[in-house]
Scaffold this active site. Sequence first.
Site, PDB file in Angstrom:
ATOM      1  N   ARG A 125      -9.666  59.196  51.440  1.00 21.67           N
ATOM      2  CA  ARG A 125      -8.709  60.291  51.467  1.00 21.67           C
ATOM      3  C   ARG A 125      -9.223  61.359  52.431  1.00 21.67           C
ATOM      4  O   ARG A 125     -10.375  61.326  52.856  1.00 21.67           O
ATOM      5  CB  ARG A 125      -8.539  60.872  50.068  1.00 21.67           C
ATOM      6  CG  ARG A 125      -7.857  59.931  49.087  1.00 21.67           C
ATOM      7  CD  ARG A 125      -8.016  60.408  47.654  1.00 21.67           C
ATOM      8  NE  ARG A 125      -7.435  61.717  47.447  1.00 21.67           N
ATOM      9  CZ  ARG A 125      -7.687  62.500  46.398  1.00 21.67           C
ATOM     10  NH1 ARG A 125      -8.560  62.113  45.478  1.00 21.67           N
ATOM     11  NH2 ARG A 125      -7.096  63.671  46.271  1.00 21.67           N
ATOM     12  N   SER A 147      -9.473  64.787  52.051  1.00 23.58           N
ATOM     13  CA  SER A 147     -10.024  66.056  51.580  1.00 23.58           C
ATOM     14  C   SER A 147     -11.478  66.202  52.002  1.00 23.58           C
ATOM     15  O   SER A 147     -12.151  65.213  52.337  1.00 23.58           O
ATOM     16  CB  SER A 147      -9.927  66.151  50.058  1.00 23.58           C
ATOM     17  OG  SER A 147     -10.837  65.243  49.446  1.00 23.58           O
ATOM     18  N   LYS A 181     -13.324  58.182  38.778  1.00 25.15           N
ATOM     19  CA  LYS A 181     -12.384  58.565  37.724  1.00 25.15           C
ATOM     20  C   LYS A 181     -10.932  58.370  38.157  1.00 25.15           C
ATOM     21  O   LYS A 181     -10.031  58.326  37.319  1.00 25.15           O
ATOM     22  CB  LYS A 181     -12.611  60.014  37.287  1.00 25.15           C
ATOM     23  CG  LYS A 181     -12.336  61.074  38.327  1.00 25.15           C
ATOM     24  CD  LYS A 181     -12.607  62.460  37.753  1.00 25.15           C
ATOM     25  CE  LYS A 181     -12.354  63.559  38.782  1.00 25.15           C
ATOM     26  NZ  LYS A 181     -12.632  64.908  38.222  1.00 25.15           N
ATOM     27  N   ASP A 182     -10.694  58.229  39.484  1.00 24.51           N
ATOM     28  CA  ASP A 182      -9.333  57.990  39.988  1.00 24.51           C
ATOM     29  C   ASP A 182      -8.966  56.510  40.000  1.00 24.51           C
ATOM     30  O   ASP A 182      -7.795  56.166  40.171  1.00 24.51           O
ATOM     31  CB  ASP A 182      -9.192  58.528  41.417  1.00 24.51           C
ATOM     32  CG  ASP A 182      -9.334  60.043  41.496  1.00 24.51           C
ATOM     33  OD1 ASP A 182      -9.051  60.709  40.492  1.00 24.51           O
ATOM     34  OD2 ASP A 182      -9.747  60.536  42.568  1.00 24.51           O
ATOM     35  N   THR A 207      -5.052  74.524  35.322  1.00 17.45           N
ATOM     36  CA  THR A 207      -5.513  73.136  35.275  1.00 17.45           C
ATOM     37  C   THR A 207      -4.329  72.196  35.335  1.00 17.45           C
ATOM     38  O   THR A 207      -3.236  72.546  34.897  1.00 17.45           O
ATOM     39  CB  THR A 207      -6.333  72.844  34.001  1.00 17.45           C
ATOM     40  OG1 THR A 207      -6.733  71.477  34.013  1.00 17.45           O
ATOM     41  CG2 THR A 207      -5.537  73.126  32.744  1.00 17.45           C
ATOM     42  N   SER A 238      -4.946  69.002  34.232  1.00 22.43           N
ATOM     43  CA  SER A 238      -5.512  67.926  33.419  1.00 22.43           C
ATOM     44  C   SER A 238      -5.097  68.101  31.963  1.00 22.43           C
ATOM     45  O   SER A 238      -5.400  69.124  31.338  1.00 22.43           O
ATOM     46  CB  SER A 238      -7.038  67.938  33.534  1.00 22.43           C
ATOM     47  OG  SER A 238      -7.640  67.216  32.479  1.00 22.43           O
ATOM     48  N   LEU A 239      -4.441  67.107  31.417  1.00 22.30           N
ATOM     49  CA  LEU A 239      -4.056  67.131  30.010  1.00 22.30           C
ATOM     50  C   LEU A 239      -5.299  67.166  29.118  1.00 22.30           C
ATOM     51  O   LEU A 239      -5.321  67.824  28.069  1.00 22.30           O
ATOM     52  CB  LEU A 239      -3.202  65.907  29.684  1.00 22.30           C
ATOM     53  CG  LEU A 239      -2.558  65.846  28.302  1.00 22.30           C
ATOM     54  CD1 LEU A 239      -1.638  67.035  28.070  1.00 22.30           C
ATOM     55  CD2 LEU A 239      -1.790  64.533  28.123  1.00 22.30           C
ATOM     56  N   ARG A 240      -6.349  66.457  29.526  1.00 19.54           N
ATOM     57  CA  ARG A 240      -7.602  66.451  28.763  1.00 19.54           C
ATOM     58  C   ARG A 240      -8.186  67.850  28.675  1.00 19.54           C
ATOM     59  O   ARG A 240      -8.588  68.308  27.593  1.00 19.54           O
ATOM     60  CB  ARG A 240      -8.598  65.478  29.424  1.00 19.54           C
ATOM     61  CG  ARG A 240      -9.983  65.434  28.780  1.00 19.54           C
ATOM     62  CD  ARG A 240     -10.940  64.584  29.643  1.00 19.54           C
ATOM     63  NE  ARG A 240     -11.016  65.089  31.003  1.00 19.54           N
ATOM     64  CZ  ARG A 240     -11.831  66.068  31.396  1.00 19.54           C
ATOM     65  NH1 ARG A 240     -12.658  66.644  30.528  1.00 19.54           N
ATOM     66  NH2 ARG A 240     -11.844  66.466  32.656  1.00 19.54           N
ATOM     67  N   ARG A 241      -8.245  68.541  29.809  1.00 21.36           N
ATOM     68  CA  ARG A 241      -8.817  69.888  29.808  1.00 21.36           C
ATOM     69  C   ARG A 241      -7.952  70.862  29.012  1.00 21.36           C
ATOM     70  O   ARG A 241      -8.469  71.728  28.305  1.00 21.36           O
ATOM     71  CB  ARG A 241      -9.025  70.365  31.250  1.00 21.36           C
ATOM     72  CG  ARG A 241     -10.189  69.641  31.933  1.00 21.36           C
ATOM     73  CD  ARG A 241     -10.303  69.950  33.404  1.00 21.36           C
ATOM     74  NE  ARG A 241     -11.492  69.316  33.980  1.00 21.36           N
ATOM     75  CZ  ARG A 241     -11.581  68.899  35.233  1.00 21.36           C
ATOM     76  NH1 ARG A 241     -10.556  69.032  36.057  1.00 21.36           N
ATOM     77  NH2 ARG A 241     -12.693  68.331  35.670  1.00 21.36           N
ATOM     78  N   ARG A 299      -2.949  72.950  41.207  1.00 15.54           N
ATOM     79  CA  ARG A 299      -3.208  71.783  42.035  1.00 15.54           C
ATOM     80  C   ARG A 299      -3.880  72.226  43.325  1.00 15.54           C
ATOM     81  O   ARG A 299      -3.965  73.399  43.632  1.00 15.54           O
ATOM     82  CB  ARG A 299      -1.894  71.058  42.368  1.00 15.54           C
ATOM     83  CG  ARG A 299      -1.182  70.413  41.178  1.00 15.54           C
ATOM     84  CD  ARG A 299      -1.875  69.162  40.683  1.00 15.54           C
ATOM     85  NE  ARG A 299      -2.156  68.213  41.746  1.00 15.54           N
ATOM     86  CZ  ARG A 299      -1.263  67.357  42.242  1.00 15.54           C
ATOM     87  NH1 ARG A 299      -0.031  67.330  41.781  1.00 15.54           N
ATOM     88  NH2 ARG A 299      -1.608  66.521  43.202  1.00 15.54           N
ATOM     89  N   ASN A 305      -7.003  71.066  46.569  1.00 15.91           N
ATOM     90  CA  ASN A 305      -8.385  70.607  46.662  1.00 15.91           C
ATOM     91  C   ASN A 305      -9.330  71.624  46.024  1.00 15.91           C
ATOM     92  O   ASN A 305      -8.903  72.696  45.577  1.00 15.91           O
ATOM     93  CB  ASN A 305      -8.768  70.292  48.113  1.00 15.91           C
ATOM     94  CG  ASN A 305      -8.666  71.516  49.011  1.00 15.91           C
ATOM     95  OD1 ASN A 305      -8.938  72.640  48.613  1.00 15.91           O
ATOM     96  ND2 ASN A 305      -8.277  71.299  50.263  1.00 15.91           N
ATOM     97  N   THR A 318      -9.331  75.172  47.500  1.00 13.99           N
ATOM     98  CA  THR A 318      -8.090  75.890  47.222  1.00 13.99           C
ATOM     99  C   THR A 318      -8.075  76.436  45.805  1.00 13.99           C
ATOM    100  O   THR A 318      -7.710  77.595  45.554  1.00 13.99           O
ATOM    101  CB  THR A 318      -6.869  74.964  47.417  1.00 13.99           C
ATOM    102  OG1 THR A 318      -6.821  74.549  48.776  1.00 13.99           O
ATOM    103  CG2 THR A 318      -5.572  75.669  47.058  1.00 13.99           C
ATOM    104  N   ARG A 319      -8.517  75.611  44.844  1.00 14.05           N
ATOM    105  CA  ARG A 319      -8.515  76.046  43.444  1.00 14.05           C
ATOM    106  C   ARG A 319      -9.525  77.170  43.202  1.00 14.05           C
ATOM    107  O   ARG A 319      -9.252  78.126  42.476  1.00 14.05           O
ATOM    108  CB  ARG A 319      -8.787  74.845  42.535  1.00 14.05           C
ATOM    109  CG  ARG A 319      -7.571  73.935  42.377  1.00 14.05           C
ATOM    110  CD  ARG A 319      -7.888  72.733  41.509  1.00 14.05           C
ATOM    111  NE  ARG A 319      -8.631  71.712  42.242  1.00 14.05           N
ATOM    112  CZ  ARG A 319      -9.428  70.821  41.679  1.00 14.05           C
ATOM    113  NH1 ARG A 319      -9.644  70.850  40.371  1.00 14.05           N
ATOM    114  NH2 ARG A 319     -10.042  69.912  42.412  1.00 14.05           N
ATOM    115  N   CYS A 329      -4.627  59.013  32.507  1.00 17.13           N
ATOM    116  CA  CYS A 329      -4.740  60.464  32.361  1.00 17.13           C
ATOM    117  C   CYS A 329      -3.608  61.076  31.550  1.00 17.13           C
ATOM    118  O   CYS A 329      -3.579  62.278  31.333  1.00 17.13           O
ATOM    119  CB  CYS A 329      -4.818  61.130  33.733  1.00 17.13           C
ATOM    120  SG  CYS A 329      -3.328  60.957  34.730  1.00 17.13           S
TER     121      CYS A 329
END
Length: 289
Positions: A6, A8, A77-78, A119, A121-124, A141, A143, A146-147, A233
Site C-alpha cells: 500500500r 501509506s 492484522k489486515d 476511532t 474500530s468496533l473493538r476499541r 479515519r 493514516n 493524519t489521525r 473486525c
Amino acid sequence: MIVGTRGSNLATVQTKYIISELSKITDEEVEISIVKSTGDKITDTQLYNMDPKGIFTRELDLAVLDNEVDFAVHSMKDVPSELDPDLEIVAVPIRESPHDVLISKLGWNELPPGSKMGTSSLRREAFCNHHQKNFKLEPLRGNIETRIKKVMMGECDATLMAEAGLIRLGLTEYIKERFPLNYITPPAGQGALAIITRKDSELKTQLNELNHFTSFQEILAEKTVLKELGIGCQWPLGAIARSKNGKLNLYCVLLDKQGHVLSDVTITDSINNAEELGKKAANHMEDYI
C-alpha cells in the site's frame, strides 16, 4: 524482484524494512510497486460497516496472483483468515509491540466524560465502553499522521492506535499511555507483518528465511481463533498470544458493542501446538457468536 505494498508512509516503511532484511540474504534488487486498496479509497465510513474481508489486502493479493508483483507485504492484522488457495504466508518477521496506545494531550484517567474519542474500530469502541469511560465516540479515519494531527489540533480529544506503527514511523513522542494487553486486548496479528506470495513461487525459500518462528506461532494461534469463529473486525474480539520458555499463552476476549464481556479464555500449551491452541479457544467462545 517486485514487492507490492500500500502507499501509506507506514506501509512503505514496513516494506523497506523487508527489503533491507532481504538484502542480507540476496543481492537481487527489489523494486516497490504501490497498489491502492479498497480501504484506502473509502474514507467516509466506519471500517466495520464495510465488507471487512481483505479490505486492505485484496488488491495486493490479486497483483501477486496476476504476477504483477512477486510478493506482498501486509500488516498481519489486515490479512483475512481465509487466503486465496493459491497464496501462502511464507514469513512473519519478528513481531513489533502488539499493544494499543493512547494519543492525547491528557492521560486516560484525565479525559473527562464526554471527551471526543476518535476511532473506526468496533473493538476499541467496545473497550472504551467496557471501562465505562463515557466518551463521545466519533469516526476517525486516515493514516497515522493524519489521525495524530487531528488530535493535536483539537478535532477530537484522543484516539487509540497500535504502538507498532508509531514505533516504525518514529512517532512514539505522541504516545500518552500504553495499555496492558489484558486491559485493551489487541486484534489478532497486531504488531506483525505478513509476507505473502504464490504457493508456486520460486522465491518461497528465500522469503522464508525472513520468518521468525516465535512470532509466526503467536500469529498462528491468534488467527486460528478468527478462522474457526468465521469473524473479522465486525466483532469486538481481542486475541493475543505470547511465548515464554517454549510455551504459548493465548488470551481471547469477546465483547458486545456496549462493552459487556460475552466470553474470555486463557489457554497455555507448547509453542508447537499453536493452531490447536487457537482451535480450543474458538471452541470455548463459539456459542457467543
